[in-house]
Design an enzyme around this catalytic site. Structure first.
Site, PDB file in Angstrom:
ATOM      1  N   THR A  12       0.817  -1.215   0.000  1.00 17.13           N
ATOM      2  CA  THR A  12       0.000   0.000   0.000  1.00 17.13           C
ATOM      3  C   THR A  12       0.849   1.263   0.000  1.00 17.13           C
ATOM      4  O   THR A  12       0.560   2.215  -0.734  1.00 17.13           O
ATOM      5  CB  THR A  12      -0.930   0.020   1.229  1.00 17.13           C
ATOM      6  OG1 THR A  12      -1.700  -1.179   1.242  1.00 17.13           O
ATOM      7  CG2 THR A  12      -1.861   1.225   1.179  1.00 17.13           C
ATOM      8  N   ASP A  97       8.433  -7.839   6.223  1.00 14.65           N
ATOM      9  CA  ASP A  97       7.667  -7.015   7.161  1.00 14.65           C
ATOM     10  C   ASP A  97       7.370  -7.777   8.450  1.00 14.65           C
ATOM     11  O   ASP A  97       7.399  -7.206   9.554  1.00 14.65           O
ATOM     12  CB  ASP A  97       6.377  -6.532   6.512  1.00 14.65           C
ATOM     13  CG  ASP A  97       5.518  -7.676   5.967  1.00 14.65           C
ATOM     14  OD1 ASP A  97       6.067  -8.737   5.621  1.00 14.65           O
ATOM     15  OD2 ASP A  97       4.285  -7.495   5.878  1.00 14.65           O
ATOM     16  N   ARG A  98       7.127  -9.079   8.331  1.00 10.95           N
ATOM     17  CA  ARG A  98       6.842  -9.887   9.519  1.00 10.95           C
ATOM     18  C   ARG A  98       8.107 -10.075  10.356  1.00 10.95           C
ATOM     19  O   ARG A  98       8.047 -10.101  11.589  1.00 10.95           O
ATOM     20  CB  ARG A  98       6.252 -11.229   9.105  1.00 10.95           C
ATOM     21  CG  ARG A  98       4.956 -11.087   8.312  1.00 10.95           C
ATOM     22  CD  ARG A  98       4.348 -12.431   7.986  1.00 10.95           C
ATOM     23  NE  ARG A  98       3.753 -13.041   9.181  1.00 10.95           N
ATOM     24  CZ  ARG A  98       3.254 -14.278   9.190  1.00 10.95           C
ATOM     25  NH1 ARG A  98       3.301 -15.023   8.096  1.00 10.95           N
ATOM     26  NH2 ARG A  98       2.716 -14.763  10.299  1.00 10.95           N
ATOM     27  N   THR A 173     -26.621   1.143   2.591  1.00 13.54           N
ATOM     28  CA  THR A 173     -25.640   0.228   2.009  1.00 13.54           C
ATOM     29  C   THR A 173     -24.218   0.553   2.473  1.00 13.54           C
ATOM     30  O   THR A 173     -23.454  -0.340   2.850  1.00 13.54           O
ATOM     31  CB  THR A 173     -25.701   0.278   0.471  1.00 13.54           C
ATOM     32  OG1 THR A 173     -27.005  -0.101   0.043  1.00 13.54           O
ATOM     33  CG2 THR A 173     -24.682  -0.666  -0.141  1.00 13.54           C
TER      34      THR A 173
END
Length: 244
Positions: A12, A97-98, A173
Site C-alpha cells: 500500500t 515485514d513480519r 448500504t
C-alpha cells in the site's frame, strides 16, 4: 549521531523513517515513480551512515545500488542476523515485514511471549515466544482489501471509505459495508487474541499499521499500539547487522 534510514516498502505505501541517536525523529513517504530521486534527496539532506530495506514489492533494483553506494546498506531477508530464531519449515518464505515486527516485539518486550499484529494490505498475526522463537501465525485480508473485494466481486455494491465511527446496525448500504468490514475485522482480532490467551498464560499484544485509527476504538483487549513498530524493528535489525 550515526543517522540510519529504515525503509519499509509495502503493498500500500512506500515509506521510511530516520533514526538519530537511537530515536525515531522523522518519517517519509515516497511515490513509486519518483522513489529513486526522492531517496537520493534524503541521503543528500541527512547524510545517513546506515540504511536497511524491508520490501515485499518489486522496487527498482537501482535503489539497492544507490543505498549500497552511499550508506552501509542491509537488505532484510531470512539470511539476516536476527534477534530471534525462525524454527519453521521454510523461513525463507517469511515476509520481511513480519521479520521486522518480530524484531520490534523482542526489542520492546524481551522477557515474554509476544503477539505482533500488522494492519496492512493483509492482517498478519506474528507470534514470538519468550525464548525468542518466531513460530509463525496467520494472515487474513486487511481492511481495504475487504472493502474493495465487496465492491469488485459484486455487481452493485459500491466502494466505500474506511472510517472508525461505524454503527453496529448499518442503516444504508455504505454503513452496512463499513460495519461489516471494520467491526468484523475487530472481532476477528479480538477472537484471535483470545485464542492465543487460551493457550499462553501471559503475553503482550502489539498492534501496528495504517489502519490503527479505524480498528483500535473497537478492540476490547489490552493492546500496545504503535504506528512505527516496523521501523523500530528495522532499526534493531540494522544494529544487529552492523558491520555485516
Amino acid at each position: 549521531m550515526n543517522p540510519t534510514l529504515c525503509f519499509d516498502f509495502g503493498n500500500t505505501r512506500w515509506k521510511a523513517a530516520l533514526f538519530t541517536d537511537k530515536k525515531l525523529v522523522q518519517t517519509f513517504h515516497f511515490s513509486e515513480a519518483g522513489v529513486l530521486a526522492e531517496v537520493a534527496a534524503l541521503i543528500d539532506q541527512y547524510g545517513p551512515e546506515a540504511s536497511i530495506l524491508s520490501s515485499v514489492v518489486n522496487h527498482p533494483p537501482e535503489l539497492e545500488a544507490l543505498l549500497a553506494a552511499r550508506t552501509r546498506f542491509h537488505k532484510l531477508s531470512h539470511l539476516s542476523q536476527l534477534p530471534f530464531t525462525v524454527p519453521v519449515g521454510k523461513p525463507e518464505t517469511m515476509g520481511a515485514d513480519r521479520l521486522a515486527l518480530a524484531a520490534a516485539a523482542v526489542f520492546l518486550f524481551p522477557n515474554g511471549h509476544n503477539l505482533a499484529i500488522g494492519l496492512g494490505s493483509c492482517i498478519t498475526f506474528n507470534f514470538i515466544n519468550s525464548e525468542h522463537q518466531f513460530l509463525g501465525g496467520s494472515i487474513s485480508p486487511g481492511l481495504e482489501m475487504r472493502l474493495r473485494a465487496m465492491h469488485q466481486f459484486t455487481a452493485k455494491l459500491p466502494m466505500v471509505e474506511a472510517t472508525w465511527n461505524v454503527p453496529l446496525v448499518g442503516y444504508d448500504t455504505a454503513t452496512n459495508l463499513q460495519s461489516g468490514a471494520v467491526l468484523g475485522m475487530a472481532k476477528e482480532i479480538d477472537g484471535i487474541v483470545e485464542a492465543y490467551a487460551a493457550r499462553y498464560a501471559n503475553f503482550n499484544v502489539l498492534l501496528t499499521g495504517g489502519d490503527i485509527p479505524f480498528l483500535a476504538p473497537h478492540l476490547k483487549n489490552k493492546i500496545f499500539a504503535d504506528p512505527h513498530l516496523i521501523f523500530k524493528g528495522l532499526y534493531a535489525i540494522s544494529e544487529v547487522n552492523r558491520g555485516q
